[in-house]
Motif scaffolding. Structure first.
Motif, PDB file in Angstrom:
ATOM      1  N   ASN A   1      -5.224  -0.485   6.693  1.00 24.38           N
ATOM      2  CA  ASN A   1      -4.398   0.630   6.214  1.00 24.38           C
ATOM      3  C   ASN A   1      -4.972   1.971   6.633  1.00 24.38           C
ATOM      4  OD1 ASN A   1      -2.518  -1.012   5.027  1.00 24.38           O
ATOM      5  ND2 ASN A   1      -3.304  -0.799   2.951  1.00 24.38           N
TER       6      ASN A   1
ATOM      7  N   LEU B   1      -1.579   3.966   6.751  1.00 26.50           N
ATOM      8  CA  LEU B   1      -0.532   3.421   5.893  1.00 26.50           C
ATOM      9  C   LEU B   1      -1.046   3.289   4.466  1.00 26.50           C
ATOM     10  CD1 LEU B   1       1.065   0.439   7.884  1.00 26.50           C
ATOM     11  CD2 LEU B   1       2.188   2.574   7.244  1.00 26.50           C
ATOM     12  N   GLU B   2      -0.208   3.608   3.519  1.00 31.83           N
ATOM     13  CA  GLU B   2      -0.510   3.306   2.130  1.00 31.83           C
ATOM     14  C   GLU B   2      -0.039   1.888   1.837  1.00 31.83           C
ATOM     15  OE1 GLU B   2       1.343   6.204  -0.310  1.00 31.83           O
ATOM     16  OE2 GLU B   2       0.252   7.897   0.573  1.00 31.83           O
TER      17      GLU B   2
ATOM     18  N   SER C   1       1.677   0.843  -0.495  1.00 33.71           N
ATOM     19  CA  SER C   1       3.061   0.873  -0.953  1.00 33.71           C
ATOM     20  C   SER C   1       4.067   0.842   0.195  1.00 33.71           C
ATOM     21  CB  SER C   1       3.318   2.113  -1.816  1.00 33.71           C
ATOM     22  OG  SER C   1       3.086   3.304  -1.074  1.00 33.71           O
ATOM     23  N   LYS C   2       3.609   1.120   1.411  1.00 28.09           N
ATOM     24  CA  LYS C   2       4.496   1.107   2.580  1.00 28.09           C
ATOM     25  C   LYS C   2       4.770  -0.309   3.079  1.00 28.09           C
ATOM     26  CE  LYS C   2       4.851   5.608   2.953  1.00 28.09           C
ATOM     27  NZ  LYS C   2       6.141   6.296   2.708  1.00 28.09           N
ATOM     28  N   TRP C   3       4.028  -1.297   2.574  1.00 24.03           N
ATOM     29  CA  TRP C   3       4.268  -2.690   2.944  1.00 24.03           C
ATOM     30  C   TRP C   3       5.329  -3.264   2.012  1.00 24.03           C
ATOM     31  CZ3 TRP C   3       2.076  -5.084   7.123  1.00 24.03           C
ATOM     32  CH2 TRP C   3       0.990  -4.449   7.715  1.00 24.03           C
ATOM     33  N   ARG C   4       6.398  -3.804   2.582  1.00 26.50           N
ATOM     34  CA  ARG C   4       7.510  -4.349   1.803  1.00 26.50           C
ATOM     35  C   ARG C   4       7.422  -5.870   1.733  1.00 26.50           C
ATOM     36  NH1 ARG C   4      12.624  -6.078   3.471  1.00 26.50           N
ATOM     37  NH2 ARG C   4      12.251  -5.242   5.574  1.00 26.50           N
TER      38      ARG C   4
ATOM     39  N   SER D   1       6.058  -3.786   7.476  1.00 32.07           N
ATOM     40  CA  SER D   1       6.062  -2.326   7.472  1.00 32.07           C
ATOM     41  C   SER D   1       6.373  -1.853   8.887  1.00 32.07           C
ATOM     42  CB  SER D   1       4.706  -1.778   7.023  1.00 32.07           C
ATOM     43  OG  SER D   1       4.755  -0.366   6.878  1.00 32.07           O
ATOM     44  N   ASN D   2       6.711  -0.591   9.025  1.00 30.78           N
ATOM     45  CA  ASN D   2       6.892   0.033  10.335  1.00 30.78           C
ATOM     46  C   ASN D   2       5.763   1.023  10.562  1.00 30.78           C
ATOM     47  OD1 ASN D   2       9.337  -1.336  10.829  1.00 30.78           O
ATOM     48  ND2 ASN D   2      10.484   0.207   9.675  1.00 30.78           N
ATOM     49  N   CYS D   3       5.396   1.195  11.814  1.00 34.39           N
ATOM     50  CA  CYS D   3       4.262   2.068  12.103  1.00 34.39           C
ATOM     51  C   CYS D   3       4.409   2.671  13.499  1.00 34.39           C
ATOM     52  CB  CYS D   3       2.960   1.265  12.020  1.00 34.39           C
ATOM     53  SG  CYS D   3       1.469   2.263  12.147  1.00 34.39           S
TER      54      CYS D   3
END
Length: 249
Positions: A178, A183-184, A186-189, A201-203
């Motif tokens: 992360n 990335l936080e 919380s950004k992982w779905r 997630s998107n990055c």
């Protein structure tokens, strides 16, 4: 960009990485780093995929030797993405490696790209930790003393520009992942219900946008006590193929 140019860019950053490694924390307990070679098939597939494992665990029987870049790349290329395994000694007769990790990679890659040839070398394989310690997971002190390994993975993604990156890291390396991806958590779905260990997630890495997936190591689905008998290997594989086959970036 063709694979010749891509491999030249990788070799340039690998040379710099090895120079740094030799001058810093490369001690007698550390394996040689896993460094990629990109095969020509990578440029022909509709969806480019990188699979990211954890660490080498003395991969190919030679990783604990101190080898120059050319030899490390030669070992990676001759391994043929698991299609020409030579045993733990690295000297046996080449054969396809039949393991949860490689079977999952082949099935996932072929399923997403609609291919019948499971030995197609059109995907990428790297590790989040470029080395192991005495054949197993590096200690926290080794990891934190060597941030260049995580930064190298980011460079590999930036150079090769995969559409999809699948991390088999679970929660083990998530803090470092992360941080490097900015990335936080919380950004992982979560994909599917909470019983399925698969997140997305998107990055944007450099100027390249890619879709990320994170799950457990495929071996865990077959041998881990938390998933044994639950068909989790197939559930995760099918869900990953389903999600990655659509463009949700």
């Amino acid at each position: 960009m063709d694979t010749v140019s891509t491999n030249k860019q990788l070799q340039a950053v690998y040379e710099s990485y090895l120079a740094t490694l030799r001058q810093s924390v490369w001690d007698e307990k550390m394996s040689s780093p896993l460094l990629m070679h990109v095969f020509d098939e990578y440029e022909t597939v509709s969806k480019k995929i990188m699979f990211v494992g954890q660490e080498t665990h003395s991969w190919a029987g030679c990783m604990n030797e101190r080898r120059e870049l050319s030899k490390l790349l030669e070992e990676y290329e001759s391994f043929q993405l698991g299609n020409a395994y030579k045993g733990r000694s690295g000297t046996g007769k080449p054969r396809p490696l039949n393991s949860p990790f490689w079977n999952f990679n082949r099935s996932c890659f072929a399923g997403i790209n609609g291919l019948n040839d499971r030995r197609n070398k059109g995907f990428l394989w790297s590790n989040i930790s470029k080395f192991d310690i005495n054949g197993t997971t590096p200690s926290t002190s080794h990891i934190e003393a060597h941030p260049e390994g995580f930064e190298l993975l980011i460079q590999e993604i930036s150079i090769t520009k995969p559409d999809i990156v699948v991390f088999y890291t679970g929660d083990k390396y998530q803090k470092y992942l992360n941080e490097k991806l900015d990335l936080e958590e919380s950004k992982w779905r979560q994909l599917g219900d909470e019983t399925i260990p698969l997140k997305t997630s998107n990055c944007t890495i450099g100027n390249h946008q890619c879709r990320l997936f994170r799950t457990e190591h495929p071996r865990t689905f077959c041998q881990g006590k938390n998933y044994r008998g639950k068909g989790m290997y197939r559930k995760v594989l099918d869900k990953l193929i389903e999600e990655a086959s659509t463009d949700n970036r």
